[in-house]
Design an enzyme around this catalytic site. Structure first.
Site, PDB file in Angstrom:
ATOM      1  N   GLU A  93       1.519  -5.688 -11.533  1.00 26.15           N
ATOM      2  CA  GLU A  93       2.796  -5.493 -12.208  1.00 26.15           C
ATOM      3  C   GLU A  93       3.809  -6.487 -11.650  1.00 26.15           C
ATOM      4  O   GLU A  93       3.725  -6.900 -10.490  1.00 26.15           O
ATOM      5  CB  GLU A  93       3.297  -4.068 -11.971  1.00 26.15           C
ATOM      6  CG  GLU A  93       2.385  -3.038 -12.605  1.00 26.15           C
ATOM      7  CD  GLU A  93       2.853  -1.603 -12.406  1.00 26.15           C
ATOM      8  OE1 GLU A  93       2.439  -0.765 -13.197  1.00 26.15           O
ATOM      9  OE2 GLU A  93       3.624  -1.327 -11.460  1.00 26.15           O
ATOM     10  N   CYS A 106      10.693 -10.160  -9.759  1.00 29.21           N
ATOM     11  CA  CYS A 106      10.044  -9.632  -8.558  1.00 29.21           C
ATOM     12  C   CYS A 106       8.543  -9.698  -8.813  1.00 29.21           C
ATOM     13  O   CYS A 106       8.041  -9.054  -9.727  1.00 29.21           O
ATOM     14  CB  CYS A 106      10.517  -8.194  -8.343  1.00 29.21           C
ATOM     15  SG  CYS A 106       9.660  -7.374  -6.990  1.00 29.21           S
ATOM     16  N   CYS A 113      -2.636  -3.423  -1.484  1.00 27.02           N
ATOM     17  CA  CYS A 113      -2.156  -3.951  -0.201  1.00 27.02           C
ATOM     18  C   CYS A 113      -2.931  -3.284   0.922  1.00 27.02           C
ATOM     19  O   CYS A 113      -3.270  -2.108   0.851  1.00 27.02           O
ATOM     20  CB  CYS A 113      -0.660  -3.673  -0.049  1.00 27.02           C
ATOM     21  SG  CYS A 113       0.021  -4.388   1.474  1.00 27.02           S
ATOM     22  N   CYS A 117       1.520   1.220   4.189  1.00 27.75           N
ATOM     23  CA  CYS A 117       2.799   1.888   4.469  1.00 27.75           C
ATOM     24  C   CYS A 117       2.833   3.197   3.674  1.00 27.75           C
ATOM     25  O   CYS A 117       2.526   3.207   2.473  1.00 27.75           O
ATOM     26  CB  CYS A 117       3.973   0.989   4.092  1.00 27.75           C
ATOM     27  SG  CYS A 117       3.845  -0.636   4.888  1.00 27.75           S
ATOM     28  N   CYS A 120       4.759   3.700   0.192  1.00 22.24           N
ATOM     29  CA  CYS A 120       4.670   2.642  -0.814  1.00 22.24           C
ATOM     30  C   CYS A 120       3.468   2.875  -1.741  1.00 22.24           C
ATOM     31  O   CYS A 120       2.341   3.040  -1.273  1.00 22.24           O
ATOM     32  CB  CYS A 120       4.527   1.304  -0.096  1.00 22.24           C
ATOM     33  SG  CYS A 120       4.156  -0.050  -1.214  1.00 22.24           S
ATOM     34  N   CYS A 337      11.571  -0.716  -5.766  1.00 15.93           N
ATOM     35  CA  CYS A 337      10.839  -1.185  -4.591  1.00 15.93           C
ATOM     36  C   CYS A 337       9.776  -0.172  -4.204  1.00 15.93           C
ATOM     37  O   CYS A 337      10.050   1.019  -4.121  1.00 15.93           O
ATOM     38  CB  CYS A 337      11.776  -1.317  -3.395  1.00 15.93           C
ATOM     39  SG  CYS A 337      13.052  -2.508  -3.636  1.00 15.93           S
TER      40      CYS A 337
HETATM   41  N1  SAH Z   1       4.775  -6.244   1.454  1.00 16.04           N
HETATM   42  C1  SAH Z   1       6.098  -6.707   1.511  1.00 16.04           C
HETATM   43  C2  SAH Z   1       6.764  -6.884   0.162  1.00 16.04           C
HETATM   44  C3  SAH Z   1       6.479  -5.871  -0.890  1.00 16.04           C
HETATM   45  S1  SAH Z   1       7.223  -4.308  -0.664  1.00 16.04           S
HETATM   46  C4  SAH Z   1       6.932  -5.823   2.399  1.00 16.04           C
HETATM   47  O1  SAH Z   1       6.482  -4.725   2.736  1.00 16.04           O
HETATM   48  O2  SAH Z   1       8.016  -6.239   2.778  1.00 16.04           O
HETATM   49  C5  SAH Z   1       8.943  -4.635  -1.031  1.00 16.04           C
HETATM   50  C6  SAH Z   1       9.912  -3.722  -0.308  1.00 16.04           C
HETATM   51  O3  SAH Z   1       9.862  -2.396  -0.823  1.00 16.04           O
HETATM   52  C7  SAH Z   1       9.640  -3.605   1.181  1.00 16.04           C
HETATM   53  O4  SAH Z   1      10.836  -3.681   1.900  1.00 16.04           O
HETATM   54  C8  SAH Z   1       9.056  -2.217   1.288  1.00 16.04           C
HETATM   55  O5  SAH Z   1       9.164  -1.683   2.576  1.00 16.04           O
HETATM   56  C9  SAH Z   1       9.892  -1.486   0.274  1.00 16.04           C
HETATM   57  N2  SAH Z   1       9.369  -0.210  -0.145  1.00 16.04           N
HETATM   58  C10 SAH Z   1       8.091   0.199  -0.171  1.00 16.04           C
HETATM   59  N3  SAH Z   1       8.013   1.470  -0.651  1.00 16.04           N
HETATM   60  C11 SAH Z   1       9.281   1.848  -0.943  1.00 16.04           C
HETATM   61  C12 SAH Z   1       9.847   3.027  -1.486  1.00 16.04           C
HETATM   62  N4  SAH Z   1       9.089   4.067  -1.848  1.00 16.04           N
HETATM   63  N5  SAH Z   1      11.196   3.069  -1.660  1.00 16.04           N
HETATM   64  C13 SAH Z   1      11.960   2.011  -1.334  1.00 16.04           C
HETATM   65  N6  SAH Z   1      11.487   0.861  -0.815  1.00 16.04           N
HETATM   66  C14 SAH Z   1      10.163   0.782  -0.622  1.00 16.04           C
HETATM   67 FE1  SF4 Z   2       2.116  -3.426   1.492  1.00 16.29          FE
HETATM   68 FE2  SF4 Z   2       3.774  -1.711   0.381  1.00 16.29          FE
HETATM   69 FE3  SF4 Z   2       3.695  -1.950   3.015  1.00 16.29          FE
HETATM   70 FE4  SF4 Z   2       4.740  -3.928   1.531  1.00 16.29          FE
HETATM   71  S1  SF4 Z   2       5.536  -1.834   1.740  1.00 16.29           S
HETATM   72  S2  SF4 Z   2       3.300  -4.107   3.228  1.00 16.29           S
HETATM   73  S3  SF4 Z   2       3.424  -3.772  -0.280  1.00 16.29           S
HETATM   74  S4  SF4 Z   2       2.035  -1.210   1.729  1.00 16.29           S
END
Ligand code: SAH
Ligand code: SF4
Length: 351
Positions: A93, A106, A113, A117, A120, A337
């Site tokens: 996406e 974006c 991934c 996290c 996410c 995000c």
């Molecule tokens: N992998 C990279 C970029 C993709 S995620 C990273 O982790 O930075 C983009 C952003 O969205 C990151 O700052 C991540 O921590 C944040 N993010 C992930 N899950 C989220 C959520 N449920 N609500 C808000 N931000 C989130």
């Molecule tokens: Fe991967 Fe999501 Fe963590 Fe970014 S926030 S590193 S996309 S698992």
């Protein structure tokens, strides 16, 4: 076998190929301009090229690496999310956000991934594969093509979609470089932002590149036990190492670094976390981008409240650390995000 995607090739490589076909180098430049200035994405559109070259191109290359399957728009129409099918049946996406004068896309760098996290959606789906340089580029060009219809252009590219860009370092950096080309798409490095979960060796490598691309680091917690519970990669690259690498980045590049913070109610939006963060970031050329957590299927934490977010910001400000509370965008279409996951993945595979 599926032919390679045309965006995976540099101009110099296409020029050599044309030479091997006995075609002059200026034909490769015409191809390049068709791809990156007119956003043409099928060989028939290349009316600047003779028919026999177009035929050779369509035999050798894939022009449509991304097949748009579903496009959703937020109710205010300012956030658009598209789900694309790739040649191997997997899906990604990408998002286009229109606010004020900015046209920001974006984009994704991986399918899924590996970083896991907890909050996410992309992390929750696991890692499938890296995107190629061409697949990264094709996302930008898809939205460029869409905007071009009304004479509009992309102003910013944020590499904050699916995946960890520094886990796919070369393809990500090479995609940006290819999009920088003044003879082609010509979008300057300063218009790009890479967001990383904090892969320290890659941050150090990136600092050495002295690139003008903006860097954002997803911090989300100010002490290791909390950060490791949210971002498991913290066990490998703990906070102090990330902050050392960040200081090195700022001193080498003289550029401000951004720290991202998804505010989760009563988890990392506390006064205690804000004080700890403020004391660690004090004096560093940086900025904190805080955003109330977006909901995802497998994480129970809730978004912070407005009042708690403002308290977090004001504590940081007292340490001289600038902080912006960002608006949540596109949440109702799961385009915020951390919400990108191509949840229809299985359906697409069987479609
Ligand atoms: N992998 C990279 C970029 C993709 S995620 C990273 O982790 O930075 C983009 C952003 O969205 C990151 O700052 C991540 O921590 C944040 N993010 C992930 N899950 C989220 C959520 N449920 N609500 C808000 N931000 C989130
Ligand atoms: Fe991967 Fe999501 Fe963590 Fe970014 S926030 S590193 S996309 S698992």
């Amino acid at each position: 076998m599926v032919p390679p995607l045309i965006y995976d090739y540099q101009l110099s490589e296409l020029t050599s190929l044309f030479e091997s076909w006995g075609d002059p180098p200026y034909r490769a430049v015409q191809l390049w301009q068709g791809l990156y200035k007119h956003f043409w994405n099928s060989p028939e559109q290349f009316t600047t090229l003779p028919y026999n070259i177009r035929t050779k191109l369509s035999d050798h290359f894939l022009f449509d690496g991304l097949i748009p399957l579903i496009t959703l728009a937020s109710s205010d129409k300012n956030t658009i999310k598209t789900l694309f099918k790739l040649h191997d049946g997997l899906a990604i996406e990408a998002v286009l956000m229109l606010y004020e004068k900015r046209r920001t896309t974006c984009i994704s760098t991986q399918i899924g991934c590996a970083m896991g996290c907890v909050f996410c959606a992309t992390g929750q789906m696991g890692f499938k594969r890296h995107l190629t340089k061409g697949e990264i580029i094709a996302q930008v060009l898809f939205f460029a093509r869409k905007l071009n219809i009304t004479g509009d252009v992309i102003t910013n590219v944020v590499i904050m979609g699916m995946g960890e860009p520094f886990h796919n370092y070369a393809n990500t950096l090479n995609a940006i470089k290819q999009l920088n080309d003044p003879e082609g798409y010509n979008l300057g490095s300063r218009r790009f932002t890479i967001s990383t979960v904090g892969l320290v060796p890659a941050i150090r490598k990136f600092s050495m590149e002295k690139s003008q691309v903006n860097l954002a680091i997803s911090l989300h917690a100010a002490n290791d036990s909390l950060r490791s519970s949210l971002l498991p990669i913290n066990k490998t690259y703990p906070i102090d190492e990330i902050l050392d690498a960040s200081r090195e980045y700022v001193s080498l590049t003289k550029r401000r670094i951004t720290f991202e913070w998804a505010l989760v109610n009563d988890v990392n939006d506390t006064a205690e976390q804000a004080h700890l963060l403020g004391s660690k970031l004090k004096g560093l050329l940086c900025h904190v981008n805080a955003i109330p957590l977006n909901p995802t299927k497998n994480y129970e934490g809730k978004a912070t409240t407005r009042q708690r977010a403002l308290q977090f910001k004001s504590i940081l400000n007292n340490y001289g650390v600038p902080c912006t509370i960002r608006l949540r965008r596109g949440v109702e279409i799961n385009a915020g995000c951390g919400q990108l996951a191509s949840i229809d993945q299985n359906n697409i595979l069987t479609a």
